[in-house]
Design a protein around this motif. Structure first.
Motif, PDB file in Angstrom:
ATOM      1  N   ASN A   1       0.821  -1.214   0.000  1.00 12.78           N
ATOM      2  CA  ASN A   1       0.000   0.000   0.000  1.00 12.78           C
ATOM      3  C   ASN A   1       0.858   1.269   0.000  1.00 12.78           C
ATOM      4  O   ASN A   1       0.550   2.239  -0.701  1.00 12.78           O
ATOM      5  N   ILE A   2       1.932   1.271   0.788  1.00 14.21           N
ATOM      6  CA  ILE A   2       2.799   2.444   0.823  1.00 14.21           C
ATOM      7  C   ILE A   2       3.519   2.605  -0.510  1.00 14.21           C
ATOM      8  O   ILE A   2       3.721   3.726  -1.001  1.00 14.21           O
ATOM      9  N   GLN A   3       3.893   1.497  -1.106  1.00 15.09           N
ATOM     10  CA  GLN A   3       4.524   1.562  -2.423  1.00 15.09           C
ATOM     11  C   GLN A   3       3.581   2.213  -3.434  1.00 15.09           C
ATOM     12  O   GLN A   3       4.011   3.013  -4.280  1.00 15.09           O
ATOM     13  N   ALA A   4       2.279   1.898  -3.356  1.00 18.66           N
ATOM     14  CA  ALA A   4       1.308   2.496  -4.276  1.00 18.66           C
ATOM     15  C   ALA A   4       1.220   4.008  -4.086  1.00 18.66           C
ATOM     16  O   ALA A   4       1.108   4.765  -5.059  1.00 18.66           O
ATOM     17  N   LEU A   5       1.293   4.473  -2.822  1.00 17.93           N
ATOM     18  CA  LEU A   5       1.249   5.918  -2.564  1.00 17.93           C
ATOM     19  C   LEU A   5       2.435   6.619  -3.222  1.00 17.93           C
ATOM     20  O   LEU A   5       2.276   7.651  -3.886  1.00 17.93           O
ATOM     21  N   TYR A   6       3.628   6.067  -3.040  1.00 17.24           N
ATOM     22  CA  TYR A   6       4.815   6.713  -3.608  1.00 17.24           C
ATOM     23  C   TYR A   6       4.885   6.537  -5.124  1.00 17.24           C
ATOM     24  O   TYR A   6       5.466   7.380  -5.816  1.00 17.24           O
ATOM     25  N   SER A   7       4.284   5.479  -5.626  1.00 18.15           N
ATOM     26  CA  SER A   7       4.193   5.336  -7.083  1.00 18.15           C
ATOM     27  C   SER A   7       3.399   6.483  -7.672  1.00 18.15           C
ATOM     28  O   SER A   7       3.750   7.035  -8.730  1.00 18.15           O
ATOM     29  N   ASN A   8       2.309   6.883  -6.996  1.00 22.88           N
ATOM     30  CA  ASN A   8       1.503   8.009  -7.469  1.00 22.88           C
ATOM     31  C   ASN A   8       2.321   9.296  -7.506  1.00 22.88           C
ATOM     32  O   ASN A   8       2.246  10.074  -8.461  1.00 22.88           O
ATOM     33  N   VAL A   9       3.114   9.518  -6.446  1.00 18.67           N
ATOM     34  CA  VAL A   9       3.936  10.728  -6.388  1.00 18.67           C
ATOM     35  C   VAL A   9       4.950  10.740  -7.530  1.00 18.67           C
ATOM     36  O   VAL A   9       5.123  11.752  -8.229  1.00 18.67           O
ATOM     37  N   VAL A  10       5.630   9.628  -7.726  1.00 17.04           N
ATOM     38  CA  VAL A  10       6.667   9.552  -8.756  1.00 17.04           C
ATOM     39  C   VAL A  10       6.058   9.666 -10.149  1.00 17.04           C
ATOM     40  O   VAL A  10       6.599  10.347 -11.033  1.00 17.04           O
TER      41      VAL A  10
END
Length: 378
Positions: free
Chosen positions: A332-341
């Motif tokens: 889930n945290i990876q998905a959040l940072y994927s959105n930012v990147v």
């Protein structure tokens, strides 16, 4: 081309010299004879600060970075050290192989962006292991955050290489003919690198630790032995998981508190007074202005990049999948940072999710939903 300058630093008769040699640049703050040298490769945001601590402690550095500007910046630091009479020196190598061939080097540190850069630095055609005649340093220390398999591969390749006849005397407990590689990823981020309070997680040949531990403690405050090669990297990835999850949870709570009418500064005091407090809320607060030294108070610049956190989380998730360990939080945290990147904000500090995922707790008409946040604020 050689440019030599002398300055009277004491008002008496002691002179310090500064020498500059293009393509092999050397700044010397004293006229003393040659001393043992420390190699340092990778002078980015973290590496520059780490190398600067070694320089300030009077160490003689031989450095390399693919970015000439990064080298020049450390050379400017060496000029400042020379102007105050400090004993530290800096010279630059032409390539990683040239660095590993430099006489007098006992230890080489590498601090690189990730696995691809580390493999190139060690195994490339002009990499450290391409040094003709073997490696002069008997110990190499990789502070890059890697996936454990890459760390173990590099350790094996270094161990199977040869030590140069120009190397110093053999070290107790280590094979005389072969160099050793320790993996020593760090925690503490830019703030820790700046203050010299990093924690080094170390793994590999434990007999090499006494040689490098005093140097690590010039750059950080803690050295934690983690085990065999790759074990320190595994620990580092697990730490990143907790670090990123804590950042996301803290940013989410502060944004929610603001929308519910609680000032972020007040909410931070609440967190820090009880069980909700953490390194994030105390030292690296994602709300601008609350922690003066944190990247959030400087436009989310100069810290740990969101793209880097995403890379670490991706490595952690891969490791979890290979070991059949459930990792729903990591996913889930990876998905959040994927959105930012994916929104082109990967160079901003990972605390920027407070702004770009949670809308800074804004209650204005610009905030509609997470799906519309980037369109309204980016």
């Amino acid at each position: 081309m050689l440019l030599q300058m002398s300055k009277n630093l004491t008002g008496l008769q002691s002179l310090a010299s500064v020498e500059v040699i293009q393509h092999g640049m050397r700044f010397s703050s004293s006229t003393a004879g040659a001393a043992e040298k420390i190699g340092f490769m990778g002078l980015g945001a973290m590496g520059h600060r780490m190398a600067k601590h070694l320089l300030d402690a009077g160490k003689n550095l031989v450095v390399y970075d693919s970015n000439r500007f990064a080298i020049d910046r450390l050379l400017e630091d060496a000029t400042a050290v020379a102007a105050t009479g400090g004993p530290g020196t800096v010279e630059s190598a032409r390539s990683p192989a040239d660095l590993a061939e430099t006489r007098g080097i006992t230890v080489v540190f590498t601090m690189l962006p990730g696995p691809t850069a580390a493999r190139r630095a060690y195994l490339g055609p002009d990499g450290l292991l391409a040094a003709s005649g073997g490696l002069v340093p008997r110990v190499l220390v990789d502070c890059t955050t890697l996936d454990p398999p890459t760390a173990r591969e590099l350790e094996g390749r270094v161990r199977s290489s040869r030590v140069s006849p120009a190397a110093g005397p053999p070290l107790p407990g280590l094979v005389a003919e072969n160099p050793a590689l320790l993996d020593a990823p760090v925690t503490g981020g830019i703030v820790g690198a700046d203050k010299g309070t990093l924690s080094f997680l170390v793994g590999g040949e434990q007999a090499a630790l006494p040689v490098v531990e005093p140097l690590l403690k010039l750059m950080g405050s803690k050295v934690i032995w983690c085990g065999d090669a790759g074990d320190a990297q595994a620990a580092r990835l697990c730490n990143t998981l907790v670090q990123a999850a804590t950042m996301a949870a803290t940013a989410e709570a502060l944004a929610l508190a603001r929308r519910l009418g609680v000032d972020p500064g007040v909410m931070t005091r609440v967190l820090n007074s009880g069980s909700g407090g953490s390194w994030v809320s105390r030292e690296y607060n994602p709300v601008p202005g609350i922690t003066p030294d944190a990247p959030a108070s400087h436009g989310y610049r100069g810290g740990m990049r969101s793209a880097q956190v995403l890379e670490h989380l991706t490595m952690a998730l891969s490791a979890a999948e290979k070991s059949n360990s459930p990792a729903p939080v990591c996913r889930n945290i990876q998905a959040l940072y994927s959105n930012v990147v994916e929104e082109g904000l990967g160079d901003q500090d990972f605390a920027s999710i407070y702004r770009y995922v949670y809308g800074s707790g804004s209650s204005s008409h610009e905030w509609r939903s997470g799906d519309q946040l980037f369109n309204s604020t980016h």
